[in-house]
Design a protein around this motif. Structure first.
Motif, PDB file in Angstrom:
ATOM      1  N   GLU A  83      -2.177   1.363   1.515  1.00  0.00           N
ATOM      2  CA  GLU A  83      -3.578   0.943   1.605  1.00  0.00           C
ATOM      3  C   GLU A  83      -4.538   2.050   1.175  1.00  0.00           C
ATOM      4  O   GLU A  83      -5.464   1.818   0.401  1.00  0.00           O
ATOM      5  CB  GLU A  83      -3.907   0.511   3.036  1.00  0.00           C
ATOM      6  N   GLN A  84      -4.316   3.251   1.683  1.00  0.00           N
ATOM      7  CA  GLN A  84      -5.210   4.366   1.363  1.00  0.00           C
ATOM      8  C   GLN A  84      -5.173   4.678  -0.134  1.00  0.00           C
ATOM      9  O   GLN A  84      -6.223   4.887  -0.760  1.00  0.00           O
ATOM     10  CB  GLN A  84      -4.831   5.606   2.161  1.00  0.00           C
ATOM     11  N   ARG A 100      -7.025   2.035  -2.149  1.00  0.00           N
ATOM     12  CA  ARG A 100      -8.487   2.187  -2.007  1.00  0.00           C
ATOM     13  C   ARG A 100      -9.000   3.397  -2.771  1.00  0.00           C
ATOM     14  O   ARG A 100     -10.120   3.376  -3.303  1.00  0.00           O
ATOM     15  CB  ARG A 100      -8.850   2.238  -0.526  1.00  0.00           C
ATOM     16  N   ASN A 132     -11.315  -3.801  -6.396  1.00  0.00           N
ATOM     17  CA  ASN A 132     -11.471  -3.686  -4.947  1.00  0.00           C
ATOM     18  C   ASN A 132     -11.217  -5.026  -4.265  1.00  0.00           C
ATOM     19  O   ASN A 132     -10.550  -5.084  -3.229  1.00  0.00           O
ATOM     20  CB  ASN A 132     -12.872  -3.174  -4.599  1.00  0.00           C
ATOM     21  N   GLU A 169      -8.335  -5.537  -1.486  1.00  0.00           N
ATOM     22  CA  GLU A 169      -8.626  -5.987  -0.114  1.00  0.00           C
ATOM     23  C   GLU A 169      -7.957  -7.330   0.191  1.00  0.00           C
ATOM     24  O   GLU A 169      -7.482  -7.543   1.310  1.00  0.00           O
ATOM     25  CB  GLU A 169     -10.136  -6.039   0.122  1.00  0.00           C
TER      26      GLU A 169
END
Length: 118
Positions: A71-72, A75, A94, A98
């Motif tokens: 996830e990090q 992002r 993005n 998400e």
């Protein structure tokens, strides 16, 4: 091809599909020198830069499901791409990131609920 994308590929028939799958996934994705993660990062950048967001809806979830990008990291890619590929493209990436994370979280919760009730 199934290893790269993370889901069963049953929709391809004919010579075009066979040649594409054999060449790209049996030859190109299996060459030495780059990891699948390296290839995926290059591909995500290329796709974002050329506004091919439809293919990103396959590549980003596949990278996440394969554990190539967490996830990090996803992002962080969005932040970088916004500045190099342009804000509209980065914003679309993005949205895909998400949605990918939310869908995985929802599936994990459903699996937990099923395990605890059964």
């Amino acid at each position: 091809m199934e290893q790269v994308y993370g889901f069963e590929m049953t929709d391809g028939t004919g010579d075009f599909f066979a040649y594409t799958a054999d060449h790209l996934f049996a030859d190109i994705w299996n060459r030495p020198g780059l990891t699948d993660r390296d290839r995926r990062l290059l591909l995500i950048g290329l796709l974002a830069g050329s506004h091919q967001h439809d293919v990103l809806t396959i590549q980003i979830p596949a990278a996440y499901a394969a554990g190539e990008l967490d996830e990090q990291q996803l992002r962080e890619i969005v932040i970088l791409l916004c500045h190099y590929a342009g804000w509209p493209s980065g914003s679309r990436v993005n949205q895909i990131v998400e949605e990918t994370i939310a869908k995985a979280a929802k599936a994990a919760k459903a699996a937990e609920a099923a395990a605890s009730s059964g």
